[in-house]
Design a protein around this motif. Sequence first.
Motif, PDB file in Angstrom:
ATOM      1  N   ASN A  76      80.380  58.983  58.809  1.00 52.09           N
ATOM      2  CA  ASN A  76      79.065  58.484  58.416  1.00 52.09           C
ATOM      3  C   ASN A  76      78.378  57.704  59.542  1.00 52.09           C
ATOM      4  OD1 ASN A  76      77.255  58.688  56.365  1.00 52.09           O
ATOM      5  ND2 ASN A  76      77.847  56.758  55.403  1.00 52.09           N
ATOM      6  N   MET A  77      78.504  58.176  60.740  1.00 54.67           N
ATOM      7  CA  MET A  77      77.886  57.511  61.890  1.00 54.67           C
ATOM      8  C   MET A  77      76.363  57.698  61.852  1.00 54.67           C
ATOM      9  SD  MET A  77      78.934  58.177  65.870  1.00 54.67           S
ATOM     10  CE  MET A  77      80.694  58.361  65.530  1.00 54.67           C
ATOM     11  N   GLN A  78      75.642  56.601  62.010  1.00 57.01           N
ATOM     12  CA  GLN A  78      74.173  56.675  61.965  1.00 57.01           C
ATOM     13  C   GLN A  78      73.595  56.542  63.375  1.00 57.01           C
ATOM     14  OE1 GLN A  78      71.821  57.124  59.512  1.00 57.01           O
ATOM     15  NE2 GLN A  78      73.454  57.657  58.054  1.00 57.01           N
ATOM     16  N   PRO A  79      72.561  57.326  63.684  1.00 57.70           N
ATOM     17  CA  PRO A  79      71.923  57.183  64.995  1.00 57.70           C
ATOM     18  C   PRO A  79      71.191  55.844  65.103  1.00 57.70           C
ATOM     19  CG  PRO A  79      70.903  58.977  63.718  1.00 57.70           C
ATOM     20  CD  PRO A  79      71.942  58.369  62.850  1.00 57.70           C
ATOM     21  N   ASN A  80      71.186  55.261  66.278  1.00 59.66           N
ATOM     22  CA  ASN A  80      70.383  54.058  66.498  1.00 59.66           C
ATOM     23  C   ASN A  80      68.906  54.391  66.310  1.00 59.66           C
ATOM     24  OD1 ASN A  80      72.800  54.284  68.214  1.00 59.66           O
ATOM     25  ND2 ASN A  80      72.352  52.147  68.714  1.00 59.66           N
ATOM     26  N   PRO A  81      68.165  53.486  65.729  1.00 65.87           N
ATOM     27  CA  PRO A  81      66.725  53.730  65.530  1.00 65.87           C
ATOM     28  C   PRO A  81      66.003  54.087  66.827  1.00 65.87           C
ATOM     29  CG  PRO A  81      67.413  51.772  64.332  1.00 65.87           C
ATOM     30  CD  PRO A  81      68.596  52.211  65.145  1.00 65.87           C
ATOM     31  N   GLU A  82      66.466  53.541  67.945  1.00 64.44           N
ATOM     32  CA  GLU A  82      65.780  53.788  69.220  1.00 64.44           C
ATOM     33  C   GLU A  82      65.694  55.267  69.581  1.00 64.44           C
ATOM     34  OE1 GLU A  82      68.052  51.547  68.664  1.00 64.44           O
ATOM     35  OE2 GLU A  82      67.560  49.624  69.586  1.00 64.44           O
ATOM     36  N   PHE A  83      66.694  56.041  69.181  1.00 64.88           N
ATOM     37  CA  PHE A  83      66.734  57.444  69.587  1.00 64.88           C
ATOM     38  C   PHE A  83      65.580  58.271  69.003  1.00 64.88           C
ATOM     39  CE2 PHE A  83      71.474  56.922  70.267  1.00 64.88           C
ATOM     40  CZ  PHE A  83      71.445  57.212  71.625  1.00 64.88           C
ATOM     41  N   TYR A  84      65.163  57.896  67.790  1.00 68.39           N
ATOM     42  CA  TYR A  84      64.194  58.746  67.090  1.00 68.39           C
ATOM     43  C   TYR A  84      62.901  58.955  67.873  1.00 68.39           C
ATOM     44  CZ  TYR A  84      67.009  58.589  62.782  1.00 68.39           C
ATOM     45  OH  TYR A  84      67.987  58.749  61.844  1.00 68.39           O
ATOM     46  N   LEU A  85      62.492  57.945  68.611  1.00 68.62           N
ATOM     47  CA  LEU A  85      61.200  58.018  69.284  1.00 68.62           C
ATOM     48  C   LEU A  85      61.326  58.339  70.779  1.00 68.62           C
ATOM     49  CD1 LEU A  85      58.263  57.681  68.477  1.00 68.62           C
ATOM     50  CD2 LEU A  85      58.429  55.271  69.083  1.00 68.62           C
ATOM     51  N   MET A  86      62.506  58.152  71.294  1.00 66.94           N
ATOM     52  CA  MET A  86      62.723  58.299  72.728  1.00 66.94           C
ATOM     53  C   MET A  86      62.310  59.682  73.255  1.00 66.94           C
ATOM     54  SD  MET A  86      66.423  57.697  74.509  1.00 66.94           S
ATOM     55  CE  MET A  86      66.723  56.150  73.647  1.00 66.94           C
ATOM     56  N   GLY A  87      61.518  59.662  74.337  1.00 67.02           N
ATOM     57  CA  GLY A  87      61.146  60.914  74.971  1.00 67.02           C
ATOM     58  C   GLY A  87      60.022  61.657  74.288  1.00 67.02           C
ATOM     59  N   ARG A  88      59.461  61.042  73.253  1.00 69.39           N
ATOM     60  CA  ARG A  88      58.394  61.731  72.530  1.00 69.39           C
ATOM     61  C   ARG A  88      57.021  61.443  73.123  1.00 69.39           C
ATOM     62  NH1 ARG A  88      59.893  64.339  67.975  1.00 69.39           N
ATOM     63  NH2 ARG A  88      61.910  63.809  67.095  1.00 69.39           N
ATOM     64  N   ILE A  89      56.904  60.309  73.840  1.00 67.43           N
ATOM     65  CA  ILE A  89      55.610  59.937  74.392  1.00 67.43           C
ATOM     66  C   ILE A  89      55.706  60.068  75.907  1.00 67.43           C
ATOM     67  CG2 ILE A  89      53.800  58.171  74.381  1.00 67.43           C
ATOM     68  CD1 ILE A  89      55.415  56.924  71.979  1.00 67.43           C
ATOM     69  N   PRO A  90      55.288  61.210  76.456  1.00 69.72           N
ATOM     70  CA  PRO A  90      55.567  61.566  77.854  1.00 69.72           C
ATOM     71  C   PRO A  90      55.261  60.455  78.862  1.00 69.72           C
ATOM     72  CG  PRO A  90      54.370  63.312  76.732  1.00 69.72           C
ATOM     73  CD  PRO A  90      54.410  62.152  75.797  1.00 69.72           C
ATOM     74  N   ARG A  91      54.129  59.841  78.737  1.00 71.26           N
ATOM     75  CA  ARG A  91      53.678  58.900  79.760  1.00 71.26           C
ATOM     76  C   ARG A  91      54.566  57.663  79.866  1.00 71.26           C
ATOM     77  NH1 ARG A  91      49.700  62.033  81.749  1.00 71.26           N
ATOM     78  NH2 ARG A  91      51.290  63.084  80.524  1.00 71.26           N
ATOM     79  N   GLU A  92      55.078  57.223  78.760  1.00 70.89           N
ATOM     80  CA  GLU A  92      55.790  55.945  78.687  1.00 70.89           C
ATOM     81  C   GLU A  92      57.095  55.908  79.492  1.00 70.89           C
ATOM     82  OE1 GLU A  92      53.209  53.995  76.241  1.00 70.89           O
ATOM     83  OE2 GLU A  92      55.174  53.417  75.491  1.00 70.89           O
ATOM     84  N   LYS A  93      57.631  57.059  79.814  1.00 73.38           N
ATOM     85  CA  LYS A  93      58.934  57.083  80.473  1.00 73.38           C
ATOM     86  C   LYS A  93      58.823  56.790  81.963  1.00 73.38           C
ATOM     87  CE  LYS A  93      60.492  60.769  79.246  1.00 73.38           C
ATOM     88  NZ  LYS A  93      60.092  61.260  80.563  1.00 73.38           N
TER      89      LYS A  93
END
Lengths: 192, 192, 192, 192, 192, 192
Positions: free
Chosen positions: A175-192
């Motif tokens: 029952n390992m849950q992903p960290n919330p941070e992963f959900y959005l990571m890499g979705r907004i091109p400019r921010e990286k």
Amino acid sequence: MTTNHYPMPELKDLPEDIKARVLEVQEKAGFVPNVFLALARRPAEWRAFFAYHDALMLKQGGALTKGDREMIVTATSAANQCLYCVVAHGAILRIYEKKPMVADQVAVNYRKADISPRQRAMLDFAMKVCLRAHEIDDADFGPLHAHGFSDEDIWDIAAITAFFGLSNRMASFSNMQPNPEFYLMGRIPREK
Amino acid sequence: MTTNHYPMPELKDLPEDIKARVLEVQEKAGFVPNVFLALARRPAEWRAFFAYHDALMLKQGGALTKGDREMIVTATSAANQCLYCVVAHGAILRIYEKKPMVADQVAVNYRKADISPRQRAMLDFAMKVCLRAHEIDDADFGPLHAHGFSDEDIWDIAAITAFFGLSNRMASFSNMQPNPEFYLMGRIPREK
Amino acid sequence: MTTNHYPMPELKDLPEDIKARVLEVQEKAGFVPNVFLALARRPAEWRAFFAYHDALMLKQGGALTKGDREMIVTATSAANQCLYCVVAHGAILRIYEKKPMVADQVAVNYRKADISPRQRAMLDFAMKVCLRAHEIDDADFGPLHAHGFSDEDIWDIAAITAFFGLSNRMASFSNMQPNPEFYLMGRIPREK
Amino acid sequence: MTTNHYPMPELKDLPEDIKARVLEVQEKAGFVPNVFLALARRPAEWRAFFAYHDALMLKQGGALTKGDREMIVTATSAANQCLYCVVAHGAILRIYEKKPMVADQVAVNYRKADISPRQRAMLDFAMKVCLRAHEIDDADFGPLHAHGFSDEDIWDIAAITAFFGLSNRMASFSNMQPNPEFYLMGRIPREK
Amino acid sequence: MTTNHYPMPELKDLPEDIKARVLEVQEKAGFVPNVFLALARRPAEWRAFFAYHDALMLKQGGALTKGDREMIVTATSAANQCLYCVVAHGAILRIYEKKPMVADQVAVNYRKADISPRQRAMLDFAMKVCLRAHEIDDADFGPLHAHGFSDEDIWDIAAITAFFGLSNRMASFSNMQPNPEFYLMGRIPREK
Amino acid sequence: MTTNHYPMPELKDLPEDIKARVLEVQEKAGFVPNVFLALARRPAEWRAFFAYHDALMLKQGGALTKGDREMIVTATSAANQCLYCVVAHGAILRIYEKKPMVADQVAVNYRKADISPRQRAMLDFAMKVCLRAHEIDDADFGPLHAHGFSDEDIWDIAAITAFFGLSNRMASFSNMQPNPEFYLMGRIPREK
């Protein structure tokens, strides 16, 4: 609703070598991906897991890019319905491929994803390793060779698929849950 | 008919640590099980593989006997139709359980095997991890607790199943063949 | 690689009633979701499709919230591996539920999603309608009644599942791609 | 044994437009097929359902005959194990094709049915839409083009399959029973 | 389109014992069911097949009626998608049960058929023998005992299912077609 | 754990013809294979079963060797997860083929077995008869003809597969256990 049978250990209680790696990852990513803590309750297994992981995912040389490797992980994890790995590795896939939409495409139906024919052949093979490895034969190597993959590259594809099949089962079962941070990571091109 | 894409390295060409382990196994078993050479063409992966293997299969403590562990491997490998692992681990299962017929029973249909109700529950859970890990939930822990398995034992069952799912896929994909010695091992009780 | 067998018509060529609805959606969403144009090449089917859609998704009354309805669509579309519908309706699900992570969770493995037990029972039923409708019987109604769903609500769950099974097949077969806007929508809570 | 969760409304209680259509069908067929009453408890859904149905099944033009269309419905409904639709549309198939045995053949195993190679290709495609729409790609269009089906005809095949997948799920879930009249209809050639 | 690999022998060329039985069946039924000729090209297999058939289907005693037996055959043959057996034995089922609609119901979805709860339990068990015999265990006997079936009756159910699984495979593989007479038989109650 | 619903009759209570055959087998094999007693509780079924068995397995002529025939039985029984038949016929396969390892290979994954391309084609066809007989068509005959199998040989392959599908279901359902003697038979080449 769900009992937490396997609570994550605290960072301070970990062996030094594991703690060092966790801190390094935290430094780089800004947070500690849960898999690093969840598996650390079993130090010997943790060490073997990440040694295997690194041998396959951080490998130098060969035709597979880092993006290719994460794409195999994402497709495999989707086939195994593993929430942790689809979300975490989908995030890394977006970053390496610099394509904010590719992880969702690969996870839902890789046949419709905006990927190259070479990557499509790579995923077709990975899915056969994932779902019907016992049926693989010589004829499966031809299409990969035609796209420039060597037998060593094909081993990489198979090994990544097989290793994350292990990872997927451990994450789902415990029952390992992903960290919330992963959900959005890499979705907004400019921010990286 | 089948091309050998991944020839086994020769013992003399292996790194020292790997060579040492191979010789140790040869000393003990009288021959070198092919998996030790087949995977050795990738030393880093070999080291991680056997570290993981040993952490799970040579573990001290817990409710699972060595026979239980090999029984999980045999059932998992049969579900994945992996020739190498069914034959090799079936042999070890016969030896640990001191039952010359149990490996064939577990491989063909574990529901008909001459095993204890506790082992039956253990294999039912292992098969769910193997085939439908994404559906595992709290309700699956109850029957195992009823047979005296702790949450740590359940982790062992899941991890062994997941690890040999990896092993099965590597062996099938790379066409690994069991050594002839395994086929007969443990079948003639007195001779051992 | 893929031929576009079914090019989308241009807005200016559409019948007035369809054009009006498309403009209304564009006004509200800021873009025209591809399904509105892709199906418009068949005006009679378009009208029936959206009349059905509206009867099920814009319905007043009953126990199902708008979030519940979109959750059923997302789970159904994931089971059918429909890229367009998972991405588009996953976006709307995030917005209605005000949960930026819920759509990915429901799409990958709804059993691990952060949803209520009532929603879990709702999705279990929807998945049976989606995958094994011929096996549904009286016993399937009990758990839903226990969560407060009436027979009319159950009809809603079944009808939404069945309708989006139609939608999924049309989108997959005709290679409908989700608009890029959907991928990010509802993922950044504050910005909305 | 089975509760009737969704009793059919009485004709007199229906909205005028629905009542008119029902009476028209009754006039033509000699009885009211249950689907017309069963869905009428939801007038908005009823109107969308039959608008969609008519757009697909009463369409003028294209390569699909009325018999072809009913053959797709029968094969789809058999794959979905929908009693109502196999019996009702099998009856209409017999009448349009003027073949008293064809519906049973298509329902049990269309590969053994006395149909043309062109119809066989049509049903192969329909079954892929029904069971694995997410795997459809360009290669599936070739065999249909070879039999003279245009892309618009292929859309018809897919849409009929998808629409009756919806219909099948609604009928199975709500326990809709075929009218006794359908069972014998079209079986005795001369009587029609 | 299909080559006839296995032409039926002519009556005059058959061994005397087979010819006698064929003539007897023809006398009774008014035609020779194709299975009697199709299998007769192998006299030894023919004799064993019909001896087995008669032992199971013409058995005296036990709780299974002739209608029950034919119902099992029809459900099994539908699960195996065998055209010959569904049509031929569906006809006999209609006659024995005196229900013109029951065969179509059992063939499409026996869960929706107008049969007794006892027959439903009988078919549930038969379907498990047909599709997952290796999973049958003690728990499957309980529901049958509750409906008055003895262990001997349960053997009958299993044996009929297993025997017609053989028959279904032979008919499908060799492309056996049902006689046209079967399609209508038993559908018009009064005429019999 | 498991009730013995169907105890084996004693030899002395059997009809003379059955007793004679059982004694003959015992004479030849040194023990009575359980299937001879287990089925003997139903003499009429026993006689038909062994008449069928003999017609297929003791047949003179045709391209199939005795080893080929037992190979089909072993592969079929493994696909059906029948413990009795895999163990008993695997033993006979080893003896006829004079290959101590072939039965385990065929049972676990015949694609990896040390068999000829001709035998591989034979088993591919047998597996289609076993698992998807309704999909067999003309195209399946070509590869077999290419290996020198005639249509009559193909009938033999299909019939053996179909017959042992019956046998597998009876053995699994009735919990038939292989005699201990079978497990070791044919494994030690010289001793026989």
